[in-house]
Design an enzyme around this catalytic site. Structure first.
Site, PDB file in Angstrom:
ATOM      1  N   ALA A   1      -0.482   1.778  -3.053  1.00 26.68           N
ATOM      2  CA  ALA A   1       0.541   1.724  -4.102  1.00 26.68           C
ATOM      3  C   ALA A   1       0.628   0.286  -4.597  1.00 26.68           C
ATOM      4  O   ALA A   1       0.300  -0.653  -3.866  1.00 26.68           O
ATOM      5  CB  ALA A   1       1.870   2.172  -3.537  1.00 26.68           C
TER       6      ALA A   1
ATOM      7  N   GLU B   1      -4.027   7.787   1.516  1.00 24.94           N
ATOM      8  CA  GLU B   1      -3.228   9.019   1.427  1.00 24.94           C
ATOM      9  C   GLU B   1      -3.739   9.914   0.301  1.00 24.94           C
ATOM     10  O   GLU B   1      -3.751  11.136   0.432  1.00 24.94           O
ATOM     11  CB  GLU B   1      -1.752   8.660   1.222  1.00 24.94           C
ATOM     12  CG  GLU B   1      -1.131   8.069   2.481  1.00 24.94           C
ATOM     13  CD  GLU B   1       0.244   7.466   2.255  1.00 24.94           C
ATOM     14  OE1 GLU B   1       0.447   6.809   1.219  1.00 24.94           O
ATOM     15  OE2 GLU B   1       1.114   7.663   3.126  1.00 24.94           O
TER      16      GLU B   1
ATOM     17  N   GLU C   1       0.592  -0.354   5.792  1.00 24.37           N
ATOM     18  CA  GLU C   1       1.993  -0.540   5.374  1.00 24.37           C
ATOM     19  C   GLU C   1       2.803  -1.327   6.392  1.00 24.37           C
ATOM     20  O   GLU C   1       3.741  -2.035   6.032  1.00 24.37           O
ATOM     21  CB  GLU C   1       2.660   0.817   5.112  1.00 24.37           C
ATOM     22  CG  GLU C   1       2.160   1.555   3.881  1.00 24.37           C
ATOM     23  CD  GLU C   1       0.930   2.421   4.137  1.00 24.37           C
ATOM     24  OE1 GLU C   1       0.282   2.267   5.198  1.00 24.37           O
ATOM     25  OE2 GLU C   1       0.615   3.240   3.259  1.00 24.37           O
TER      26      GLU C   1
HETATM   27  N1  DAK Z   1      -0.942  -3.645  -5.178  1.00 21.16           N
HETATM   28  C1  DAK Z   1      -1.010  -4.514  -6.207  1.00 21.16           C
HETATM   29  N2  DAK Z   1      -2.040  -5.342  -6.395  1.00 21.16           N
HETATM   30  C2  DAK Z   1      -3.039  -5.295  -5.514  1.00 21.16           C
HETATM   31  C3  DAK Z   1      -3.040  -4.429  -4.413  1.00 21.16           C
HETATM   32  C4  DAK Z   1      -1.926  -3.543  -4.259  1.00 21.16           C
HETATM   33  N3  DAK Z   1      -1.849  -2.636  -3.290  1.00 21.16           N
HETATM   34  N4  DAK Z   1      -4.167  -4.634  -3.699  1.00 21.16           N
HETATM   35  C5  DAK Z   1      -4.846  -5.589  -4.342  1.00 21.16           C
HETATM   36  N5  DAK Z   1      -4.173  -6.002  -5.432  1.00 21.16           N
HETATM   37  C6  DAK Z   1      -4.552  -7.017  -6.403  1.00 21.16           C
HETATM   38  C7  DAK Z   1      -4.384  -8.418  -5.812  1.00 21.16           C
HETATM   39  O1  DAK Z   1      -3.035  -8.831  -5.936  1.00 21.16           O
HETATM   40  C8  DAK Z   1      -5.321  -9.203  -6.677  1.00 21.16           C
HETATM   41  O2  DAK Z   1      -4.700  -9.417  -7.911  1.00 21.16           O
HETATM   42  P1  DAK Z   1      -4.663 -10.922  -8.560  1.00 21.16           P
HETATM   43  O3  DAK Z   1      -4.055 -11.789  -7.532  1.00 21.16           O
HETATM   44  O4  DAK Z   1      -6.119 -11.217  -8.813  1.00 21.16           O
HETATM   45  O5  DAK Z   1      -3.854 -10.743  -9.805  1.00 21.16           O
HETATM   46  C9  DAK Z   1      -6.476  -8.243  -6.915  1.00 21.16           C
HETATM   47  O6  DAK Z   1      -5.953  -6.936  -6.675  1.00 21.16           O
HETATM   48  C10 DAK Z   1      -7.637  -8.464  -5.958  1.00 21.16           C
HETATM   49  O7  DAK Z   1      -7.127  -8.428  -4.653  1.00 21.16           O
HETATM   50  P2  DAK Z   1      -7.483  -9.572  -3.547  1.00 21.16           P
HETATM   51  O8  DAK Z   1      -7.714 -10.882  -4.218  1.00 21.16           O
HETATM   52  O9  DAK Z   1      -6.430  -9.478  -2.501  1.00 21.16           O
HETATM   53  O10 DAK Z   1      -8.869  -9.018  -3.021  1.00 21.16           O
HETATM   54  P3  DAK Z   1      -9.491  -9.194  -1.577  1.00 21.16           P
HETATM   55  O11 DAK Z   1     -10.875  -8.648  -1.682  1.00 21.16           O
HETATM   56  O12 DAK Z   1      -9.325 -10.588  -1.087  1.00 21.16           O
HETATM   57  O13 DAK Z   1      -8.631  -8.269  -0.619  1.00 21.16           O
HETATM   58  C11 DAK Z   1      -7.550  -6.214   0.045  1.00 21.16           C
HETATM   59  C12 DAK Z   1      -8.676  -6.887  -0.787  1.00 21.16           C
HETATM   60  C13 DAK Z   1      -7.553  -4.729  -0.286  1.00 21.16           C
HETATM   61  C14 DAK Z   1      -7.834  -6.427   1.535  1.00 21.16           C
HETATM   62  C15 DAK Z   1      -6.200  -6.889  -0.325  1.00 21.16           C
HETATM   63  O14 DAK Z   1      -6.072  -6.899  -1.754  1.00 21.16           O
HETATM   64  C16 DAK Z   1      -5.015  -6.148   0.243  1.00 21.16           C
HETATM   65  O15 DAK Z   1      -4.687  -6.287   1.409  1.00 21.16           O
HETATM   66  N6  DAK Z   1      -4.314  -5.392  -0.624  1.00 21.16           N
HETATM   67  C17 DAK Z   1      -3.101  -4.699  -0.211  1.00 21.16           C
HETATM   68  C18 DAK Z   1      -3.446  -3.464   0.578  1.00 21.16           C
HETATM   69  C19 DAK Z   1      -2.181  -2.738   1.043  1.00 21.16           C
HETATM   70  O16 DAK Z   1      -1.352  -3.310   1.746  1.00 21.16           O
HETATM   71  N7  DAK Z   1      -2.072  -1.479   0.650  1.00 21.16           N
HETATM   72  C20 DAK Z   1      -0.887  -0.696   0.974  1.00 21.16           C
HETATM   73  C21 DAK Z   1       0.131  -0.805  -0.121  1.00 21.16           C
HETATM   74  S1  DAK Z   1       1.640   0.030   0.281  1.00 21.16           S
HETATM   75  C22 DAK Z   1       5.702   6.160  -1.672  1.00 21.16           C
HETATM   76  C23 DAK Z   1       4.711   6.682  -0.893  1.00 21.16           C
HETATM   77  C24 DAK Z   1       3.616   5.919  -0.567  1.00 21.16           C
HETATM   78  C25 DAK Z   1       3.536   4.603  -0.960  1.00 21.16           C
HETATM   79  C26 DAK Z   1       4.535   4.087  -1.745  1.00 21.16           C
HETATM   80  C27 DAK Z   1       5.643   4.869  -2.102  1.00 21.16           C
HETATM   81  N8  DAK Z   1       6.912   7.013  -2.047  1.00 21.16           N
HETATM   82  C28 DAK Z   1       7.012   8.277  -1.443  1.00 21.16           C
HETATM   83  C29 DAK Z   1       7.852   6.488  -2.871  1.00 21.16           C
HETATM   84  C30 DAK Z   1       2.405   3.801  -0.581  1.00 21.16           C
HETATM   85  C31 DAK Z   1       2.520   2.508  -0.217  1.00 21.16           C
HETATM   86  C32 DAK Z   1       1.336   1.646  -0.129  1.00 21.16           C
HETATM   87  O17 DAK Z   1       0.212   2.039  -0.383  1.00 21.16           O
END
Ligand code: DAK
Length: 257
Positions: free
Chosen positions: A65, A111, A131
């Site tokens: 997300a 997911e 998360e």
């Molecule tokens: N959200 C927003 N931007 C993201 C992102 C994300 N999840 N993942 C990556 N990006 C963006 C980065 O901010 C970066 O943008 P700029 O800084 O260039 O503007 C760009 O994509 C490239 O990312 P990185 O520079 O970080 O790239 P790396 O290769 O170094 O790293 C990575 C890749 C995937 C390891 C890293 O980006 C990372 O850790 N990303 C976050 C992964 C994460 O934590 N995912 C879980 C998110 S929470 C819901 C139900 C479910 C959910 C929500 C609500 N309801 C029922 C309401 C789900 C929640 C989630 O998924």
């Protein structure tokens, strides 16, 4: 309908829905989810399409997300966004949906892949529910679907540490159906989709329903459900055609009836 963050590639009888927000590693915001679910519903209602593939790009299926969208959201705002409704809509799609995963399938991306009917992965795919590192927990089925797919202990390890699982490990544990070299994973997913699309459509639909039922019910209820749909197929022309073709040593001709 026109879409900003997804691309649809029709190759009848299959179609590919590609998430296309590469700069953000296909992070899923409400618009992406809205477009993706609408496209799947549209294709589900399209008689020329028999199997769909959801994919991203080589680097990311989906990094979860959109964290930037959620960072300051209140609980009421999160509830009002009604994000979970998108997953419910995906669940209602009647035709098989294959997730073709390469690169990151993190958080909501993982997911989403698990909400599809089966996962085909490239060797570079990585699956994670990170998360916990953001101070929250999976919210779109991660704790439930992952546990059913790989068992309690492994799911617990992944959800509590947020560590990523490689494609090979995911295949060995049953999360992923098949793993292919990155250069060919999408072609292989298409081949699989074409194979599924060549089967009797009503039987495919009911088989998908039955396998999904195994996820959601006690064994006795699932067996009962399966038996009823099995009998039901004897009321279809294709059911008789398939068996007659076998007896007559010829290829069946499916009519979807
Ligand atoms: N959200 C927003 N931007 C993201 C992102 C994300 N999840 N993942 C990556 N990006 C963006 C980065 O901010 C970066 O943008 P700029 O800084 O260039 O503007 C760009 O994509 C490239 O990312 P990185 O520079 O970080 O790239 P790396 O290769 O170094 O790293 C990575 C890749 C995937 C390891 C890293 O980006 C990372 O850790 N990303 C976050 C992964 C994460 O934590 N995912 C879980 C998110 S929470 C819901 C139900 C479910 C959910 C929500 C609500 N309801 C029922 C309401 C789900 C929640 C989630 O998924």
């Amino acid at each position: 309908m026109t879409y900003e963050f997804i691309l649809i590639h029709r190759q009848e009888p299959i179609a590919l829905v590609q998430i296309n927000r590469p700069q953000q590693l296909n992070a899923l915001n409400s618009q992406v989810m809205q477009e993706l679910t609408s496209a799947l519903e549209e294709l589900d209602n399209d008689a020329a399409i028999r199997c769909m593939i959801v994919t991203g790009n080589e680097r990311a299926f989906g990094a979860g997300a959109d964290i930037k969208d959620m960072a300051n959201a209140t609980v009421v705002e999160m509830l009002e966004r009604n994000w979970i409704a998108y997953w419910d809509r995906i669940k209602k799609v009647t035709k098989p949906v294959i997730a073709a995963v390469s690169g990151y399938a993190f958080g909501g991306g993982c997911e989403l892949a698990m909400a599809c009917d089966l996962i085909v992965a490239s060797e570079s795919a990585q699956f994670a529910q990170p998360e916990i590192n953001l101070g929250v927990i999976p919210g779109a089925g991660g704790t439930q679907r992952l546990t059913r797919a790989i068992g309690k202990s492994k799911a617990m390890e992944m959800v509590l540490t947020g560590r990523a699982m490689s494609a090979r490990e995911a295949e060995a544990r049953g999360l992923v159906a098949r793993v292919f070299p990155t250069e060919v994973y999408l072609d292989e997913a298409k081949k699989l989709a074409l194979e599924i699309a060549s089967k009797a459509p009503v039987a495919v639909r009911l088989a998908k329903e039955c396998v999904n039922k195994a996820y959601e019910s006690a064994l006795a209820d699932g067996l009962d459900y399966e038996r009823k749909l099995f009998y039901f197929l004897f009321a279809t022309e294709d059911g008789h055609e398939g068996m007659k073709a076998f007896v007559e040593k010829r290829k069946p001709e499916w009519r979807g009836k």
